[in-house]
Design an enzyme around this catalytic site. Structure first.
Site, PDB file in Angstrom:
ATOM      1  N   HIS A 258      34.819  51.346  40.663  1.00 59.82           N
ATOM      2  CA  HIS A 258      35.971  50.877  39.881  1.00 59.82           C
ATOM      3  C   HIS A 258      36.762  52.018  39.237  1.00 59.82           C
ATOM      4  O   HIS A 258      36.926  52.069  38.026  1.00 59.82           O
ATOM      5  CB  HIS A 258      35.530  49.871  38.797  1.00 59.82           C
ATOM      6  CG  HIS A 258      34.753  48.720  39.350  1.00 59.82           C
ATOM      7  ND1 HIS A 258      34.197  47.750  38.559  1.00 59.82           N
ATOM      8  CD2 HIS A 258      34.428  48.392  40.627  1.00 59.82           C
ATOM      9  CE1 HIS A 258      33.561  46.872  39.318  1.00 59.82           C
ATOM     10  NE2 HIS A 258      33.684  47.247  40.578  1.00 59.82           N
ATOM     11  N   GLU A 351      42.854  39.270  42.142  1.00 65.43           N
ATOM     12  CA  GLU A 351      44.059  38.789  41.461  1.00 65.43           C
ATOM     13  C   GLU A 351      45.317  39.538  41.866  1.00 65.43           C
ATOM     14  O   GLU A 351      45.290  40.735  42.140  1.00 65.43           O
ATOM     15  CB  GLU A 351      43.904  38.942  39.935  1.00 65.43           C
ATOM     16  CG  GLU A 351      42.801  38.108  39.349  1.00 65.43           C
ATOM     17  CD  GLU A 351      42.758  38.181  37.816  1.00 65.43           C
ATOM     18  OE1 GLU A 351      43.551  38.945  37.229  1.00 65.43           O
ATOM     19  OE2 GLU A 351      41.921  37.452  37.239  1.00 65.43           O
ATOM     20  N   TYR A 361      45.225  40.944  30.524  1.00 64.85           N
ATOM     21  CA  TYR A 361      45.013  40.209  31.779  1.00 64.85           C
ATOM     22  C   TYR A 361      43.596  39.625  31.895  1.00 64.85           C
ATOM     23  O   TYR A 361      43.206  39.135  32.947  1.00 64.85           O
ATOM     24  CB  TYR A 361      45.449  41.078  32.972  1.00 64.85           C
ATOM     25  CG  TYR A 361      46.966  41.153  32.941  1.00 64.85           C
ATOM     26  CD1 TYR A 361      47.739  40.226  33.627  1.00 64.85           C
ATOM     27  CD2 TYR A 361      47.613  42.049  32.094  1.00 64.85           C
ATOM     28  CE1 TYR A 361      49.121  40.212  33.508  1.00 64.85           C
ATOM     29  CE2 TYR A 361      49.000  42.048  31.964  1.00 64.85           C
ATOM     30  CZ  TYR A 361      49.749  41.119  32.671  1.00 64.85           C
ATOM     31  OH  TYR A 361      51.110  41.087  32.537  1.00 64.85           O
TER      32      TYR A 361
END
Ligand code: HEC
Length: 490
Positions: A258, A351, A361
């Site tokens: 990530h 998303e 978010y």
């Protein structure tokens, strides 16, 4: 691990040509294979030099069935038992038994078969004709022999820069298919998802010459973190390097996932970049931490005074939006100028978001994905007041990487549609949008390999970065840049 030796390059080309070109579609191994008993022996005694994937390491990969000394059992036994005098390859006869060595050779053979099986799932796109809903097109190779191409950017003169995740920046010059390596870029952390990531060209490149790079920077004690730099290319070398963002040492984590890392310049010359949560999901809600955010900076890395959290105590001034898991796609709407972003969800729940400054978010407070078997019972809600809901989401996962609005003229029906690359489904998607709504989705093509980036080229063609699937999801594998060309033009 860096792809530097001539051997590495030759090996990659070989696999690319020989394996990516295979057209048979082998059945996919289903489920999780039991761990190979000799995988550990390999990791303990060989991986330090030969690497753990197709890129190899200081020494060439042993998984692609190309041999210099000899690939038959007798030659392999001898190379491993006696070593290769005059090279770094040590003798193992005092460390490993004959049975160990035989077992290791079996392991090498099994890895090769796995690589070939996965690679042959990826059909070679060249000369394939795809009849999509509105256009029929084929593929042209722009560059091949690449190792996991990650990001692409165009110079004003039409030449192209491409990053390879193992740590090389290349310049595609005069249509040469194996582009030149730019020497002198920084060493990168290459475990799992780590590596060299995106590349961007300063909007006023002709004046400034700046090129921007994002990468996993190695820290102390096997840690790493996304860093942002810029530099110039002079006579094939990376020079004048400046660091725009480097996290403090305590935010270099031992996780290898990530990193985020996509770049985008907006029309005012601000640079957006993303950093994923780095596996620390609650950090995405912490405004004092850089991970799990989309950032906006001036071209020199300073934060514009109008950024939403400037003046908020403890908040990083570069933050533009937060609550992100691993955003790897950024695009500017060609008409409205709005920022769109795609991110990887946990299990499903990928998303697509319209990014507004200062908004949250939702990760990890809300998600439409699952958090893993363990967490099903306590999975967070899909939506919550005050948290932005995505405008599109995908379950099962498509693993979206780069996204781009098409702004060329070669495919008139696609003008201003959004293209979404997919690593997991190995597909390129076309999304028709209306305002903030996705009104139609088409899978343009599938099974030509993992799709990691997409861009409109200055020639109006659609450019796509592909790489063949590896043994593990994060493996570095052969790849290519292709462009989609309408067939009625040829
Ligand atoms: C210290 C680094 C190092 C380690 C550890 C190491 N190798 Fe090597 N090995 C090399 C290098 C370098 C070469 C290439 C030598 C050359 O031809 O220039 C090589 C070559 C080989 C070759 C010959 C490849 C060919 O193309 O014919 C085999 C087989 C091989 N290694 C197997 C192994 C195995 C199995 C292990 C683990 C038990 C291992 N090596 C561990 C450095 C290493």
């Amino acid at each position: 691990m860096r792809l530097i030796s001539g051997f590495g390059v030759v090996a990659v080309i070989f696999v690319c040509v020989a394996v990516l070109a295979a057209t048979s579609v082998a059945p996919q191994p289903s489920g999780r294979a039991p761990r190979d008993p000799f995988a550990q022996t390999y990791t303990d005694y060989c991986a330090a030099c030969h690497g753990s994937n197709l890129t190899g390491g200081r020494a060439p990969t042993l998984f692609d069935d190309t041999w210099r000394v000899g690939g038959d059992d007798v030659s392999l036994m001898k190379s491993i038992r006696e070593g290769l005098p005059g090279t770094e390859m040590p003798p193992f006869k005092d460390v490993l038994t004959e049975a160990d060595i035989k077992g290791l050779i079996g392991y090498l053979r099994r890895q090769t078969t796995l690589v070939e099986k996965n690679a042959s799932r990826a059909r070679n796109p060249v000369n394939q004709i795809v009849r999509a809903e509105q256009h029929t097109f084929t593929f042209e190779v722009v560059a091949e022999g690449l190792a996991t191409p990650w990001g692409m950017a165009f110079l004003p003169d039409g030449r192209m820069l491409v990053t390879e995740r193992p740590g090389t920046l290349r310049l595609i010059d005069n249509g040469k298919r194996l582009p030149k390596v730019i020497d002198g870029t920084p060493a990168v952390w290459t475990e799992q998802d780590g590596g060299l990531f995106d590349v961007a060209v300063h909007p006023d490149y002709a004046q400034s010459g700046w090129i921007y790079l994002s990468y996993a920077e190695p820290g102390e004690n096997d840690t790493s973190m996304t860093s942002i730099i810029r530099g110039r290319i002079q006579s094939g070398r990376w020079v004048d390097q400046e660091t725009l963002y480097r996290a403090p040492a305590e935010l270099f984590f031992p996780t290898n996932v990530h990193y985020g890392s996509r770049f985008l310049f907006d029309r005012e010359g601000h640079l957006f970049y993303s950093i994923g949560d780095r596996g620390h999901d609650t950090d995405a809600q912490d405004l004092s931490r850089p991970n799990g955010k989309v950032h906006r900076v001036n071209d020199d890395g300073t934060a514009p005074r109008e950024n939403p959290f400037v003046g908020r105590e403890g908040a990083l001034e570069s933050i533009w939006s937060y609550g992100h898991r691993n955003p790897q796609g950024l695009a500017l709407h060609p008409v409205t100028g709005a920022l769109w972003a795609a991110e990887h969800g946990p299990i499903g729940g990928d998303e697509l978001n319209r990014i507004e400054p200062g908004r949250n978010y939702g990760w990890p407070l809300v998600t439409s994905g699952r958090l893993g078997k363990r967490a099903v019972a306590t999975a967070p809600p899909r939506q919550q007041e005050g948290l932005e809901a995505p405008i599109a989401h995908w379950t099962p996962t498509i693993a979206p990487s780069g996204i781009a609005f098409y702004t060329g003229d070669r495919f008139p029906e696609w003008k201003h549609d959004l293209f979404v690359s997919g690593l997991a489904g190995e597909a390129l998607r076309r999304l028709e949008t209306n305002g903030d709504e996705v009104v139609h989705e088409e899978v343009l093509f599938k099974d030509f390999g993992r799709v990691r980036d997409v861009a409109t080229g200055p020639d109006g063609h659609l450019y796509v970065a592909l790489n063949v699937p590896g043994v593990k999801l994060s493996d570095t594998t052969p790849g290519m840049i292709v462009r989609l060309v309408p067939t009625d033009e040829r």
